[in-house]
Write an enzyme that holds these catalytic residues in place. Structure first.
Site, short mmCIF file in Angstrom:
data_model
loop_
_atom_site.label_atom_id
_atom_site.label_comp_id
_atom_site.label_asym_id
_atom_site.label_seq_id
_atom_site.Cartn_x
_atom_site.Cartn_y
_atom_site.Cartn_z
N THR A 213 12.09 14.68 44.31
CA THR A 213 11.54 14.65 44.89
C THR A 213 10.76 16.01 44.40
O THR A 213 9.52 16.32 44.26
CB THR A 213 11.18 14.73 46.45
OG1 THR A 213 12.36 15.64 46.13
CG2 THR A 213 11.53 13.52 46.63
N GLY A 214 10.98 17.22 43.77
CA GLY A 214 10.99 18.99 43.34
C GLY A 214 10.00 18.96 42.48
O GLY A 214 10.20 17.79 40.97
N VAL B 132 10.80 20.24 39.52
CA VAL B 132 12.12 19.76 38.28
C VAL B 132 12.31 18.32 37.82
O VAL B 132 12.41 17.79 37.46
CB VAL B 132 13.33 20.76 38.19
CG1 VAL B 132 14.13 20.48 37.49
CG2 VAL B 132 12.61 22.37 37.90
N SER C 85 13.01 13.50 52.32
CA SER C 85 12.35 12.11 51.87
C SER C 85 12.76 10.92 51.47
O SER C 85 12.50 9.95 51.11
CB SER C 85 12.40 13.18 50.09
OG SER C 85 12.01 14.18 50.01
N CYS D 108 15.55 29.47 33.02
CA CYS D 108 14.87 28.86 32.09
C CYS D 108 14.08 30.08 31.36
O CYS D 108 14.02 29.74 30.00
CB CYS D 108 13.24 28.95 33.37
SG CYS D 108 12.80 29.85 34.17
N GLN E 123 6.89 35.96 34.65
CA GLN E 123 7.22 34.31 34.83
C GLN E 123 6.40 34.01 35.78
O GLN E 123 6.06 34.11 36.90
CB GLN E 123 8.88 34.30 35.53
CG GLN E 123 9.87 35.20 34.19
CD GLN E 123 11.26 34.96 35.11
OE1 GLN E 123 12.05 35.81 34.90
NE2 GLN E 123 11.62 33.62 35.68
N SER F 108 5.36 28.22 39.18
CA SER F 108 6.04 27.67 39.20
C SER F 108 7.87 27.85 39.11
O SER F 108 8.45 26.62 39.57
CB SER F 108 5.79 26.73 38.08
OG SER F 108 5.60 26.74 37.07
N LYS G 130 21.38 37.56 35.07
CA LYS G 130 21.58 35.97 34.74
C LYS G 130 20.78 35.82 32.87
O LYS G 130 21.47 35.10 32.30
CB LYS G 130 20.45 34.20 35.16
CG LYS G 130 20.89 34.06 36.55
CD LYS G 130 19.85 33.46 37.13
CE LYS G 130 20.20 33.21 38.87
NZ LYS G 130 19.03 32.70 39.70
N HIS H 207 6.24 30.55 31.22
CA HIS H 207 6.83 31.75 31.32
C HIS H 207 7.02 32.56 29.80
O HIS H 207 6.87 31.88 28.82
CB HIS H 207 8.03 32.11 31.56
CG HIS H 207 8.56 31.24 32.79
ND1 HIS H 207 7.99 31.37 33.72
CD2 HIS H 207 10.27 31.23 33.58
CE1 HIS H 207 8.88 30.57 35.05
NE2 HIS H 207 10.28 30.50 34.32
N ASN I 296 8.58 26.10 30.91
CA ASN I 296 10.34 27.05 32.12
C ASN I 296 10.08 25.21 33.41
O ASN I 296 11.48 25.40 33.51
CB ASN I 296 9.35 27.82 33.26
CG ASN I 296 7.95 27.87 33.81
OD1 ASN I 296 6.61 27.69 33.48
ND2 ASN I 296 8.25 27.65 35.41
N1 LIG Z 1 11.52 25.43 38.59
C1 LIG Z 1 11.85 26.05 37.57
O1 LIG Z 1 11.36 26.93 36.56
C2 LIG Z 1 13.81 25.87 37.39
C3 LIG Z 1 13.81 26.06 36.41
C4 LIG Z 1 15.61 26.21 35.80
C5 LIG Z 1 16.13 25.44 37.19
N2 LIG Z 1 15.14 24.98 38.27
C6 LIG Z 1 16.31 25.29 39.45
O2 LIG Z 1 16.10 23.70 39.68
C7 LIG Z 1 16.37 23.77 41.08
C8 LIG Z 1 15.32 23.03 41.60
O3 LIG Z 1 13.72 23.28 41.28
P1 LIG Z 1 12.40 22.85 41.94
O4 LIG Z 1 11.10 24.15 40.86
O5 LIG Z 1 12.27 21.87 41.86
O6 LIG Z 1 12.24 22.81 43.22
P2 LIG Z 1 11.18 22.72 44.05
O7 LIG Z 1 10.31 21.88 44.13
O8 LIG Z 1 11.04 23.28 45.79
O9 LIG Z 1 12.43 21.08 44.75
C9 LIG Z 1 13.96 20.87 45.01
C10 LIG Z 1 14.50 19.75 45.27
O10 LIG Z 1 15.58 19.61 45.71
C11 LIG Z 1 15.78 18.56 47.37
N3 LIG Z 1 16.73 19.26 47.87
C12 LIG Z 1 16.80 20.53 48.52
N4 LIG Z 1 17.05 20.17 50.02
C13 LIG Z 1 18.10 19.57 49.13
C14 LIG Z 1 19.04 19.19 49.95
N5 LIG Z 1 19.91 19.85 51.34
N6 LIG Z 1 19.92 18.17 49.27
C15 LIG Z 1 19.98 17.06 48.63
N7 LIG Z 1 18.11 17.48 47.83
C16 LIG Z 1 17.81 18.41 48.21
C17 LIG Z 1 14.33 18.55 48.03
O11 LIG Z 1 14.08 17.02 48.02
P3 LIG Z 1 13.05 17.00 49.66
O12 LIG Z 1 11.63 16.91 48.99
O13 LIG Z 1 13.88 15.98 50.02
O14 LIG Z 1 13.22 18.84 49.85
C18 LIG Z 1 13.04 18.53 46.06
O15 LIG Z 1 14.18 17.52 45.56
C19 LIG Z 1 16.57 24.77 42.05
O16 LIG Z 1 18.04 24.18 41.19
C20 LIG Z 1 15.54 25.96 40.59
O17 LIG Z 1 16.51 26.98 40.65
C21 LIG Z 1 14.31 25.33 38.52
#
Ligand SMILES: NC(=O)c1ccc[n+]([C@@H]2O[C@H](COP(=O)([O-])OP(=O)(O)OC[C@H]3O[C@@H](n4cnc5c(N)ncnc54)[C@H](OP(=O)(O)O)[C@@H]3O)[C@@H](O)[C@H]2O)c1
Length: 333
Positions: free
Chosen positions: A17-18, A20, A46, A132, A159, A162, A210, A239, A312
């Site tokens: 649902t996030g 990514v 969710s 990223c 950066q 998002s 990192k 980014h 990113n």
């Molecule tokens: N954004 C970027 O540019 C980027 C790049 C590289 C890596 N990442 C990594 O990707 C990950 C997510 O990033 P995002 O940007 O997609 O974040 P986000 O939009 O905040 O989404 C977070 C996701 O994780 C789920 N989640 C949170 N807590 C949870 C739990 N306890 N158990 C199961 N699911 C859980 C959320 O579900 P709910 O909807 O149910 O809360 C949602 O689906 C992070 O590790 C981040 O470091 C992000």
């Protein structure tokens, strides 16, 4: 469990649902990845939500061990804590590709950008997707290393919000309409913030370290001289990274342009007199790294300055992970 060749692969998406997670779905669909059954997993918040994708309605479940049984590939993007808890469990049943930083420096887990180190891809265990900013930087760095041997790198990143997920995107939107910051330490609509992730004792942030450590691991050069400064800027997506590189061999700018233009995944945009240089208009929504502002660093012998932009969420996260899976099923199995 080791992945074996199949016509279709069952895929579990954790964090579906996030920002990514949603992009995992979009990229799998766009790439026409041979997807069989799909399980969408997230937090209890969710559970029960219905997402239409792959021509079907899929009900989101809370992440649980049974959900990985019968799956072939698990794509994780739900943060480090969720990955630390669930990725080892998922890897009993599936190949895992993890977007968090939890396993990136684990010597048992390859850290992969398919254009750079595809030979590190394994059929089982946990493959880590790099940060990223590292992903988009390491592609031009590797192109230059192959030809001129890189001896020192200094990154400065710009950066997008998002990169911090939904919370980052919402904080930019809300502060733009006058609300107080809820997520970033300052009003991101009005300033750039030289602070991404937490500060460490050495004065660097975790995000900066990192970039340092992941660059060394991906290039298999554990003592390469690398430094980084990471800055959050008030744009929604893509980014940018300014990269100062010292090369062992002498070079001309034409040679550099030629090397970068011919490397997979890179598009050179470098005609500054006509205002052609990498901007987010090019990168948003696709999986390429745009490189430009190619010039000699006037401060050091064999020094080069380049600037790159990439999406990113796509190349910096979801698309790179799907490309790892695609390379595996097409080139290795
Ligand atoms: N954004 C970027 O540019 C980027 C790049 C590289 C890596 N990442 C990594 O990707 C990950 C997510 O990033 P995002 O940007 O997609 O974040 P986000 O939009 O905040 O989404 C977070 C996701 O994780 C789920 N989640 C949170 N807590 C949870 C739990 N306890 N158990 C199961 N699911 C859980 C959320 O579900 P709910 O909807 O149910 O809360 C949602 O689906 C992070 O590790 C981040 O470091 C992000």
């Amino acid at each position: 469990m080791a992945l074996v060749k199949k016509d279709k692969y069952n895929v579990a998406i954790v964090g579906a649902t996030g920002v990514v997670g949603q992009t995992f779905i979009k990229v799998l669909e766009e790439y026409k990845f041979p997807v069989g059954e799909v399980r969408l997993l997230a937090s209890a918040r969710s559970k029960g939500k219905v997402i239409h994708c792959f021509n079907r309605d899929i009900v989101v479940d809370e992440v649980n061990e049974d959900a990985f049984k019968g799956m072939d590939i698990s794509l994780f993007s739900a943060g480090g804590e969720v990955s630390l808890k669930w990725a080892p469990i998922a890897s009993k049943y599936t190949l895992v590709i993890d977007n968090s930083s939890a396993f990136r420096m684990d010597p048992k887990c390859p850290l992969v950008v398919p254009e750079v180190n595809p030979k590190d891809i394994t059929k089982e265990g946990i493959i880590a997707n790099p940060n990223c900013t590292t992903i988009q930087s390491i592609i031009p760095v590797k192109a230059l290393d192959d030809k001129f041997k890189v001896v020192r790198i200094n990154y400065t990143s710009y950066q997008a919000v998002s990169g911090a997920g939904m919370k980052g995107i919402n904080d930019l939107k809300n502060t733009r309409i006058g609300e107080a910051p809820q997520f970033f330490p300052y009003n991101i609509s009005k300033t750039v913030i030289p602070h991404i992730d937490t500060f460490l004792d050495n004065g660097y942030t975790k995000e900066e370290m990192k970039m340092v450590n992941e660059t060394r691991k991906i290039l298999h050069k554990p003592s390469l001289a690398v430094s980084a400064t990471c800055v959050r800027v008030p744009i929604e997506n893509s980014h940018a990274v300014s990269i100062a590189i010292e090369l062992e061999k002498e070079f001309t700018i034409d040679e550099v342009r030629d090397v970068l233009s011919n490397y997979p995944g890179i598009v050179v945009k470098d005609d500054p007199k006509n205002n052609i240089y990498p901007v987010t208009d090019y990168s948003n929504g696709n999986d390429l790294v745009y490189v430009g502002r190619i010039r000699k660093d006037l401060s050091v012998k064999n020094g080069l300055l380049i600037y790159c932009v990439a999406d990113n969420i796509r190349k910096g996260a979801a698309a790179n992970a799907v490309q790892i899976a695609k390379y595996l099923i097409e080139e290795i199995l």
